[in-house]
Each structure stands twice: as C-alpha cells, then as structure tokens.
Design a protein around this motif. Sequence first.
Motif, PDB file in Angstrom:
ATOM      1  N   LYS A  21      -5.682  -4.355   3.907  1.00 34.69           N
ATOM      2  CA  LYS A  21      -6.399  -3.736   2.792  1.00 34.69           C
ATOM      3  C   LYS A  21      -6.204  -2.220   2.790  1.00 34.69           C
ATOM      4  O   LYS A  21      -6.346  -1.553   3.804  1.00 34.69           O
ATOM      5  CB  LYS A  21      -7.884  -4.086   2.893  1.00 34.69           C
ATOM      6  N   ASN A  22      -5.850  -1.704   1.629  1.00 31.28           N
ATOM      7  CA  ASN A  22      -5.690  -0.269   1.354  1.00 31.28           C
ATOM      8  C   ASN A  22      -4.563   0.413   2.125  1.00 31.28           C
ATOM      9  O   ASN A  22      -4.565   1.623   2.255  1.00 31.28           O
ATOM     10  CB  ASN A  22      -7.003   0.485   1.566  1.00 31.28           C
ATOM     11  N   ILE A  23      -3.573  -0.324   2.615  1.00 30.23           N
ATOM     12  CA  ILE A  23      -2.452   0.328   3.282  1.00 30.23           C
ATOM     13  C   ILE A  23      -1.663   1.177   2.292  1.00 30.23           C
ATOM     14  O   ILE A  23      -1.100   2.205   2.641  1.00 30.23           O
ATOM     15  CB  ILE A  23      -1.532  -0.687   4.007  1.00 30.23           C
ATOM     16  N   GLY A  24      -1.639   0.765   1.028  1.00 31.38           N
ATOM     17  CA  GLY A  24      -0.963   1.545  -0.011  1.00 31.38           C
ATOM     18  C   GLY A  24      -1.874   2.569  -0.653  1.00 31.38           C
ATOM     19  O   GLY A  24      -1.550   3.122  -1.689  1.00 31.38           O
ATOM     20  N   GLY A  25      -3.013   2.832  -0.050  1.00 29.87           N
ATOM     21  CA  GLY A  25      -3.980   3.775  -0.589  1.00 29.87           C
ATOM     22  C   GLY A  25      -5.001   3.067  -1.453  1.00 29.87           C
ATOM     23  O   GLY A  25      -4.716   2.041  -2.060  1.00 29.87           O
ATOM     24  N   GLU A  26      -6.201   3.592  -1.485  1.00 29.31           N
ATOM     25  CA  GLU A  26      -7.284   2.968  -2.251  1.00 29.31           C
ATOM     26  C   GLU A  26      -6.956   2.866  -3.725  1.00 29.31           C
ATOM     27  O   GLU A  26      -7.320   1.917  -4.396  1.00 29.31           O
ATOM     28  CB  GLU A  26      -8.583   3.738  -2.046  1.00 29.31           C
ATOM     29  N   ASN A  27      -6.262   3.853  -4.256  1.00 26.52           N
ATOM     30  CA  ASN A  27      -5.918   3.864  -5.679  1.00 26.52           C
ATOM     31  C   ASN A  27      -4.426   3.631  -5.891  1.00 26.52           C
ATOM     32  O   ASN A  27      -3.877   4.037  -6.903  1.00 26.52           O
ATOM     33  CB  ASN A  27      -6.347   5.188  -6.316  1.00 26.52           C
ATOM     34  N   HIS A  28      -3.788   3.020  -4.916  1.00 24.71           N
ATOM     35  CA  HIS A  28      -2.360   2.684  -4.984  1.00 24.71           C
ATOM     36  C   HIS A  28      -1.509   3.941  -5.187  1.00 24.71           C
ATOM     37  O   HIS A  28      -0.531   3.957  -5.910  1.00 24.71           O
ATOM     38  CB  HIS A  28      -2.133   1.668  -6.117  1.00 24.71           C
ATOM     39  N   PHE A  77      11.807  -4.338   5.614  1.00 25.69           N
ATOM     40  CA  PHE A  77      13.146  -4.914   5.571  1.00 25.69           C
ATOM     41  C   PHE A  77      14.078  -4.133   6.482  1.00 25.69           C
ATOM     42  O   PHE A  77      14.071  -2.902   6.446  1.00 25.69           O
ATOM     43  CB  PHE A  77      13.723  -4.859   4.149  1.00 25.69           C
ATOM     44  N   GLU A  78      14.873  -4.829   7.267  1.00 30.86           N
ATOM     45  CA  GLU A  78      15.957  -4.177   7.979  1.00 30.86           C
ATOM     46  C   GLU A  78      17.187  -4.315   7.096  1.00 30.86           C
ATOM     47  O   GLU A  78      17.555  -5.420   6.698  1.00 30.86           O
ATOM     48  CB  GLU A  78      16.195  -4.814   9.350  1.00 30.86           C
ATOM     49  N   CYS A  88      13.570  -0.374   5.419  1.00 32.99           N
ATOM     50  CA  CYS A  88      12.937  -0.058   4.142  1.00 32.99           C
ATOM     51  C   CYS A  88      11.528  -0.630   4.180  1.00 32.99           C
ATOM     52  O   CYS A  88      11.339  -1.791   4.565  1.00 32.99           O
ATOM     53  CB  CYS A  88      13.731  -0.681   3.001  1.00 32.99           C
ATOM     54  N   VAL A  89      10.552   0.163   3.791  1.00 28.53           N
ATOM     55  CA  VAL A  89       9.163  -0.287   3.747  1.00 28.53           C
ATOM     56  C   VAL A  89       8.676  -0.142   2.310  1.00 28.53           C
ATOM     57  O   VAL A  89       8.743   0.941   1.729  1.00 28.53           O
ATOM     58  CB  VAL A  89       8.264   0.536   4.690  1.00 28.53           C
ATOM     59  N   VAL A  90       8.220  -1.254   1.740  1.00 25.15           N
ATOM     60  CA  VAL A  90       7.699  -1.257   0.373  1.00 25.15           C
ATOM     61  C   VAL A  90       6.189  -1.431   0.467  1.00 25.15           C
ATOM     62  O   VAL A  90       5.702  -2.408   1.036  1.00 25.15           O
ATOM     63  CB  VAL A  90       8.329  -2.394  -0.460  1.00 25.15           C
ATOM     64  N   PHE A  91       5.462  -0.468  -0.090  1.00 28.21           N
ATOM     65  CA  PHE A  91       4.006  -0.481  -0.042  1.00 28.21           C
ATOM     66  C   PHE A  91       3.427  -0.934  -1.365  1.00 28.21           C
ATOM     67  O   PHE A  91       3.847  -0.483  -2.431  1.00 28.21           O
ATOM     68  CB  PHE A  91       3.466   0.932   0.238  1.00 28.21           C
ATOM     69  N   SER A  92       2.476  -1.830  -1.314  1.00 31.80           N
ATOM     70  CA  SER A  92       1.609  -2.093  -2.454  1.00 31.80           C
ATOM     71  C   SER A  92       0.207  -1.827  -1.948  1.00 31.80           C
ATOM     72  O   SER A  92       0.025  -1.432  -0.800  1.00 31.80           O
ATOM     73  CB  SER A  92       1.783  -3.519  -2.987  1.00 31.80           C
TER      74      SER A  92
END
Length: 131
Positions: free
Chosen positions: A63-70, A119-120, A108-112
């Motif tokens: 939860k909230n790894i991509g920030g509270e407001n994305h 991804f490697e 590569c790290v994709v945040f939501s």
Amino acid sequence: MKRIFILLLVVGTMMGCANTFSEEEGYRISLINYSFPIPKNAGELKPEACTDEITKSAKYKLKNIGGENHEGPQTHYLNEIHEWGWTPIDEESSELVRYFSKEDKTVCVVFSKHVIDVFEINKDATSNENP
C-alpha cells in the motif's frame, strides 16, 4: 444479530489490513536479483510473463509504495536502491518507471499506487522500449 455484526466487523478489519510502505520495516532481497532491495513487508503477487526484453520478473503489493496520491515512488525506497549499489539510468526513466544498473545487470521498476513490478532487462535485447 449481534453475532452477524461481530463477524462483519472481524472480516472487514481483516480485509482492510494491508501492508503499507514503511521505511522502518526495512528491506529484503527481491525474487529476481539477490542484490536488489524490496520493502520487507511487500507481498508477492503473480508476476508478468517474461518476453525477449525481460529475462525475469516479480510483482509485489504494498500500500502506497507509489505514493498516497500516485505521485511516484517513495524517496526512502529510491535511496535504499542506491545504497544497495544500483545506479539510476535517468535518460530512460520517468516518474513511475525507473531503470537502474549494477555491474552488467539492468533492472526496471514500474510503480503504481499499491504495486511494484520489477523486471530484469535482457541486455542482449535489440529493442530499447519500456516493458
């Protein structure tokens, strides 16, 4: 009626309990690379399928790894990645898609808002597109 209310309260509490990003929890190794950090309290999800450009993938829920407001990843987490020896590749990165390199590996790290995809990247791939 009282039993139903208690049951609903217990079930509702359990469903609402999701691990939230916390720098105090610390970090652990990722499933795709032993030297890439993942927040310790992140739960594993089924990863995306690998392609010619992606040799390994992992997916985590937090939860909230991509920030509270994305608005993008938590600064402490980005600092931790750097402390583990990974160098950002700024020319390929954006706010929610970050690339890092270490030795001969690229990640590569994709945040939501509540999910991290890691991804490697296949260094021999001819395509230079984002996953």
